[in-house]
Design an enzyme around this catalytic site. Structure first.
Site, mmCIF file in Angstrom:
data_model
loop_
_atom_site.group_PDB
_atom_site.id
_atom_site.type_symbol
_atom_site.label_atom_id
_atom_site.label_comp_id
_atom_site.label_asym_id
_atom_site.label_seq_id
_atom_site.Cartn_x
_atom_site.Cartn_y
_atom_site.Cartn_z
ATOM 1 N N ARG A 1 -14.145 3.900 10.439
ATOM 2 C CA ARG A 1 -13.872 2.859 11.313
ATOM 3 C C ARG A 1 -12.528 2.724 11.903
ATOM 4 N NH1 ARG A 1 -13.306 -2.394 7.155
ATOM 5 N NH2 ARG A 1 -11.840 -1.376 5.559
ATOM 6 N N GLN B 1 -10.239 3.378 -2.964
ATOM 7 C CA GLN B 1 -9.849 2.918 -1.852
ATOM 8 C C GLN B 1 -8.321 3.479 -1.289
ATOM 9 O OE1 GLN B 1 -10.378 -1.012 -0.966
ATOM 10 N NE2 GLN B 1 -9.101 -1.404 0.824
ATOM 11 N N ASP B 2 -8.093 4.072 -0.126
ATOM 12 C CA ASP B 2 -6.941 4.609 0.417
ATOM 13 C C ASP B 2 -6.201 5.618 -0.347
ATOM 14 O OD1 ASP B 2 -7.407 2.577 2.280
ATOM 15 O OD2 ASP B 2 -5.399 1.473 1.774
ATOM 16 N N TRP C 1 -9.167 1.358 12.490
ATOM 17 C CA TRP C 1 -8.114 0.474 11.961
ATOM 18 C C TRP C 1 -7.274 0.041 12.962
ATOM 19 C CZ3 TRP C 1 -3.447 2.937 8.839
ATOM 20 C CH2 TRP C 1 -2.648 1.646 8.301
ATOM 21 N N GLN D 1 -6.480 -1.193 -2.493
ATOM 22 C CA GLN D 1 -5.681 -0.212 -1.950
ATOM 23 C C GLN D 1 -4.954 0.464 -3.059
ATOM 24 O OE1 GLN D 1 -5.777 -3.210 -0.664
ATOM 25 N NE2 GLN D 1 -5.773 -3.296 1.415
ATOM 26 N N THR E 1 0.793 -1.276 0.010
ATOM 27 C CA THR E 1 0.200 -0.052 0.135
ATOM 28 C C THR E 1 0.846 1.352 -0.092
ATOM 29 O OG1 THR E 1 -1.828 -1.197 1.318
ATOM 30 C CG2 THR E 1 -1.694 1.187 1.278
ATOM 31 N N ASP F 1 -12.137 3.855 3.427
ATOM 32 C CA ASP F 1 -10.853 4.214 3.983
ATOM 33 C C ASP F 1 -10.111 5.273 3.370
ATOM 34 O OD1 ASP F 1 -11.928 2.239 5.916
ATOM 35 O OD2 ASP F 1 -10.256 0.723 5.363
#
Length: 561
Positions: free
Chosen positions: A465, A375-376, A467, A353, A323, A397
């Site tokens: 959320r 994502q990310d 992590w 990611q 990532t 996220d």
């Protein structure tokens, strides 16, 4: 009798749960390394060592690290603190050497990439610890607590680097176990160092050492609100309109500048440059992977607008890339500033990611930039970061990391995810309760993209959320669209971190800001007192009064209303 025993057992379990669930106290955590010992390690050591180690979570490790200092009658509190940091530094160096040994034995490509990443992260950790040592060494013992913010900033980054290393090793259980074992002492000592730094005032008082009153010195700063390390030339440069700036390097794809690529302009960065290195990137799509390296400090990069000057990439986790390494643009060197540019990752939601922008640059600022992905999208990895008048888009996220970050007056766009996915705006990664990190979203607008809009009620969207164990996120004074789930926040897995996380909302507005049906987790709270919210504004949270104004970006250092 049996009933009484059952009731006694239930009561005991309840008490244990309550103790373990405490947040923000000096209770020792039992999660990874239990401190239940038959003998108190502080009872068998000298008073100075016991004083230094009394607030740490890993007391036995702390006492062991100071064994050589225990009987030194002439040692000062500063000597003990230096010894604690030095032992931490040595353990991180040892872990780095062991990672090199592991790398030689690994043949799998993805595992080798994970180990190489660990080596890089531990090098960063060594640098942070050396900065910590240097600052303490130069500090007068009476004013050491005045350096607390800097020390906590660096040590929090070290904690984050350890966690990121282990996260990357999750691709193989045996690899993660091996790396965890090699990092155990370093992780415990770093946590202890963080505890020592956070209680510096108490330690000095225990030794009957008065602190210097630094208030009067701060009041003497006549630098017009800018940090003292910014020269008059810097202030003039950063306050100017981009049309007035004379850049050191011009990048243009059409050949009308000195360089055709951003990488080439950064490669020309002069070593030991005393001031800002200013790069003007003309309009164009720059399909190149950029890293502003650790030694490239105080880089100021600006473009012709967030939709006209665009850095793009498409690396993603489904390609087998870690990532951290997927970022289209990474800012590492301290003091990085970006203005009027765009950063994107085009891997799409199926890439999982896929980072558009990663920053671990301390005192970095992003003004009028656009950060697009799924994502990310935005990896706020470490240190102090400030975002103002930005656009940030994504799905899962998409604002994550373990930095101290404030995103102010920005537009946050939630996009269409893959089928059966749920959107989560934040995933903060704080692993040690004393870290000074967290994600703060202030005076922003949180809205669905046009493609998502017709299905916005069918695709659940949450504010975040947890992590990691002590995930910290504050959303305040922001406008939330009606598509935000009434519960507001989503669990990571089961009950993980629901008691230890720190999630807060304050003075938000819009249909999605209704908190009546919010989660009832122990770690969640709606703040109603302004005094509760003020510590999360850029002034106190990022020590922004010392540096943000010097970036040239407009800023509310306190609450906006």
């Amino acid at each position: 009798m049996t009933v009484k025993l059952i009731l006694f057992a239930v009561a005991g379990i309840a008490v244990m749960a309550a103790v373990i669930g405490l947040v923000g106290t000096d209770v020792v955590h039992h999660k990874l390394y239990p401190e239940d010992r038959e003998k108190d390690p502080l009872a068998t050591t000298t008073k100075p060592v016991a004083t230094i180690c009394s607030h740490t979570d890993y007391k036995e490790t702390c006492v062991s690290s100071l064994t050589n200092m225990a009987n030194n009658q002439s040692a000062t509190p500063k000597d003990f603190i230096v010894a604690a940091i030095q032992s931490t530094l040595q353990e991180v160096k040892t872990a780095m050497e062991k990672s090199g040994t592991i790398a030689k034995s690994v043949t799998d490509k993805s595992q080798k990439m994970a180990v190489d990443q660990c080596k890089d992260l531990l090098r960063f950790a060594v640098d942070e610890l050396q900065d910590t040592l240097s600052t303490i060494d130069k500090s007068d013992i009476h004013s050491m607590s005045d350096k607390k913010d800097e020390l906590m900033n660096w040590l929090s980054a070290v904690v984050s680097y350890h966690a990121t290393c282990l996260d990357g090793c999750e691709i193989n259980p045996d690899l993660k176990e091996s790396m965890s074992n090699d990092l155990m002492n370093a992780t415990q000592l770093t946590s202890n160092a963080l505890a020592i730094a956070s209680t510096m005032s108490d330690i000095l008082k225990s030794f009957d050492i008065p602190e210097k009153n630094v208030t009067s010195r701060r009041l003497l700063n006549t630098n017009n609100g800018y940090p003292e390390w910014l020269s008059a030339a810097d202030r003039k440069l950063l306050a100017a309109n981009t049309a007035q700036i004379r850049p050191d390097a011009v990048v243009a794809k059409d050949g009308s500048g000195q360089f055709r690529t951003i990488a080439a302009a950064l490669a020309a960065y002069p070593k030991k440059r005393p001031g800002r290195y200013t790069i003007y990137v003309k309009a164009g799509i720059y399909d190149e992977y950029i890293t502003v390296t650790k030694d490239q400090v105080n880089v100021f990069m600006y473009g012709d607008g967030p939709r006209r000057t665009l850095v793009t990439g498409k690396k993603c986790n489904t390609q087998g890339v870690q990532t951290m390494q997927t970022a289209s643009f990474a800012a590492v060197g301290n003091g990085f500033i970006a203005k009027s540019m765009g950063f994107q990752n085009t891997a799409g939601p199926e890439g999982h990611q896929a980072v558009a922008l990663r920053s671990q640059s301390d005192m970095s600022a992003f003004y009028n930039v656009r950060i697009d992905g799924y994502q990310d999208t935005l990896y706020t990895q470490t240190h102090r970061q400030f975002y103002r008048n930005c656009v940030i888009s994504g799905t899962v996220d998409f604002i994550f990391g373990d930095a101290s970050v404030v995103i102010q007056n920005s537009l946050i766009i939630v996009r269409q995810p893959m089928p059966n996915q749920q959107n989560t705006i934040t995933a903060q990664g704080k692993t040690d309760r004393r870290e000074t990190t967290g994600i703060v979203i202030q005076n922003c607008r949180i809205v669905p993209e046009q493609k998502l809009f017709p299905n916005r009620f069918k695709i659940p969207t949450f504010l975040g959320r947890p992590w990691k164990q002590f995930s910290t996120t504050v959303i305040m004074e922001s406008l939330m669209g009606d598509f935000i789930q009434p519960a507001g926040w989503m669990p990571w897995q089961g009950t993980f971190a629901l008691d230890t996380l720190f999630y807060r909302e304050f003075n938000n507005r819009g249909p999605g800001a209704n908190t009546v049906q919010r989660v009832n987790w122990r770690g969640y709270k709606v703040m109603t007192d302004r005094n509760e919210a003020i510590p999360f504004t850029p002034g106190p949270f990022l020590q922004g009064d010392k540096w943000i104004q010097g970036t040239g970006a407009p800023v509310f250092l306190g609450l906006t209303r």
